[in-house]
Write an enzyme that holds these catalytic residues in place. Sequence first.
Site, mmCIF file in Angstrom:
data_model
loop_
_atom_site.group_PDB
_atom_site.id
_atom_site.type_symbol
_atom_site.label_atom_id
_atom_site.label_comp_id
_atom_site.label_asym_id
_atom_site.label_seq_id
_atom_site.Cartn_x
_atom_site.Cartn_y
_atom_site.Cartn_z
ATOM 1 N N GLY A 108 0.797 -1.198 0.039
ATOM 2 C CA GLY A 108 -0.029 -0.121 0.024
ATOM 3 C C GLY A 108 0.940 1.265 -0.021
ATOM 4 O O GLY A 108 0.289 2.145 -0.481
ATOM 5 N N GLU A 111 1.791 1.789 -3.570
ATOM 6 C CA GLU A 111 0.585 2.337 -4.313
ATOM 7 C C GLU A 111 0.275 3.683 -3.702
ATOM 8 O O GLU A 111 -0.326 4.471 -4.763
ATOM 9 C CB GLU A 111 -0.559 1.361 -3.863
ATOM 10 C CG GLU A 111 -0.586 -0.160 -4.464
ATOM 11 C CD GLU A 111 -1.377 -1.176 -3.891
ATOM 12 O OE1 GLU A 111 -1.355 -1.375 -2.536
ATOM 13 O OE2 GLU A 111 -2.221 -1.840 -4.511
#
Length: 257
Positions: A108, A111
Amino acid sequence: MKFVTYEVEGQTGLITINRPDALNALNSQVLEELDHILDEIDQSSVRALILTGAGEKSFVAGADIGEMSSFSKEEGEAFGKRGNDIFKRLETFPIPIIAAVNGFALGGGCELSLSCDIRICSENAVFGQPEAGLGITPGFGGTQRLARIVGPGMAKQMIFTARNIKAEEAYRIGLVNAIYPQNELLTEAKKMAKGIADNAPIAVRNCKKAINDGLQVDMDQAVVIEEKLFGDCFETYDQKEGMGAFLEKRKEKRFMM
Ligand code: CO8
């Protein structure tokens, strides 16, 4: 706010994910605070944003594995959707966002950097999508944005092998635009932010929108998007000031919102 801070210096806003004990991992609270911070930003005065992580070791080491470990299918989907909604908000936020990746950008965290407009990093940065090794897919847009930024072949290699890459490789594959020593990263990010802030703010915002929206459609539609946003600029003070300064051979330009 416990885990996300926001400071303004001139026309630049600095958002810091501040959970260093967990290498700035994204739990639900961090995500909510990040969403909330975006509401706080004064879009009439701030012209560029920097997003970074607290400490010298990690940007964001991923979504919180402890929190995710006991998710049901429904909870997993809901967490993925919440993260995706917030990351989409960052991606489409009118003001350009520079990710200053100061260490681990995994899962994440990678991301999160992908949802920013520009990525620069420190020499100790490490990027990766370790999800397949944890039994999941990337869930905050990694399968989509990484492929669009570094190309599907390299994205598939990174995602399928779950192999982390260092700053130099991230630079070589176009994942980051520049690498700096850790102690210079924020200074360089601020310099870049100032370079953005010195330009006409509406034009910069229209450029961001034209690039983002154009990438969602085919070229014929994309150029129409550009034409519209280009035309809109001719209704702004900034266009008159920018072109007027050139024609009058003035250096000084005073751009406004
Ligand atoms: N989640 C929770 N805690 C974390 C995380 C994380 N992702 N990363 C680090 N921490 C915590 C550690 O548990 C440790 O806590 P404690 O001190 O209480 O034990 C602390 O941070 C320091 O970490 P380490 O001791 O492990 O530090 P090292 O320097 O030894 O290692 C690493 C650093 C290599 C970064 C290591 O911490 C690591 O591998 N972390 C996990 C990286 C990872 O796999 N990230 C991806 C997670 S999955 C994900 O992000 C999916 C996103 C999409 C979600 C969609 C949901 C549906």
